[in-house]
Every structure is written in structure tokens, then in C-alpha cells.
Scaffold this motif. Sequence first.
Motif, PDB file in Angstrom:
ATOM      1  N   SER A   1      13.025   6.284 -15.102  1.00 52.16           N
ATOM      2  CA  SER A   1      12.025   5.219 -15.123  1.00 52.16           C
ATOM      3  C   SER A   1      10.920   5.508 -14.109  1.00 52.16           C
ATOM      4  CB  SER A   1      12.683   3.874 -14.790  1.00 52.16           C
ATOM      5  OG  SER A   1      13.134   3.885 -13.442  1.00 52.16           O
TER       6      SER A   1
ATOM      7  N   THR B   1      17.105  10.221 -18.797  1.00 53.62           N
ATOM      8  CA  THR B   1      15.763   9.635 -18.718  1.00 53.62           C
ATOM      9  C   THR B   1      15.506   9.218 -17.281  1.00 53.62           C
ATOM     10  OG1 THR B   1      16.593   7.420 -19.179  1.00 53.62           O
ATOM     11  CG2 THR B   1      15.855   8.720 -21.070  1.00 53.62           C
TER      12      THR B   1
ATOM     13  N   LYS C   1      12.136   4.716 -10.579  1.00 50.75           N
ATOM     14  CA  LYS C   1      13.039   5.752 -10.082  1.00 50.75           C
ATOM     15  C   LYS C   1      12.247   7.015  -9.744  1.00 50.75           C
ATOM     16  CE  LYS C   1      17.261   6.387  -9.479  1.00 50.75           C
ATOM     17  NZ  LYS C   1      17.863   5.902  -8.256  1.00 50.75           N
TER      18      LYS C   1
END
Length: 116
Positions: A39, A37, A42
Motif C-alpha cells: 500500500s 502487494t 506501507k
Amino acid sequence: MLSTDTEKVIIVEGKSDKKKIETVINEPIEIICTNGTISISKLDELIDHLFNKEVYILVDADNAGEKLRKQFKREFPEARHLFIDKTYREVATAPEQHIATVLLSADIDVHAEYLF
């Protein structure tokens, strides 16, 4: 993690994917792991880091990989998407020869022993 200064960057899901690709490639390429995943913060950091670089997306052929791929298509429309055969499902478990063929199709230099 984001310190090297190469022109090509491959984004993968996990560390096992990164290790698989590192054994096959024969040129300096930064490989970034998303750990499945990513964010928003990020992603913003990546957008700055990847500016003016050749970006390749190589994720698993499963639901999580497709979700990540869709996110990258929105945020990095100029990135080149590479696909493993669905029968292998995961980059980490695909044979080196298959990974080499996929990377070579994107003009990424690979070790010759994986092309036979």
C-alpha cells in the motif's frame, strides 16, 4: 517487522520466499515481505526505513512479481534488482543453489554448501 538495524535489506513477496533466502544467506540481512502487494502508506513507511541502506528486490518471475518490481523501480530507483531464472517462476520454489548464485552475484554472502 521493521526493527533490525542491518545495512542490507532484501524485499521479497512472501514468507516462503523469506524462509528460502534465510537458509541460503550467511550474513545479517533484513528481509521484508510485501505479501504480494504494498500500500501507499506501507511504501511511505519503507521509504523512511530504507534510507541509506542497500536495498535489493527479489520477487517472483511472474506478472504479480513484475508489477511489484515496477512499483519499486519508481519508488526506489537506487535499489538493486535481482532476478531468478524464469523457469523457476517463484523464489520459494527455486533451488537453493540458484538462489545462492543470484545473491552471490550481488555480493551477498551465502553458505558455501549452496555453491556446489
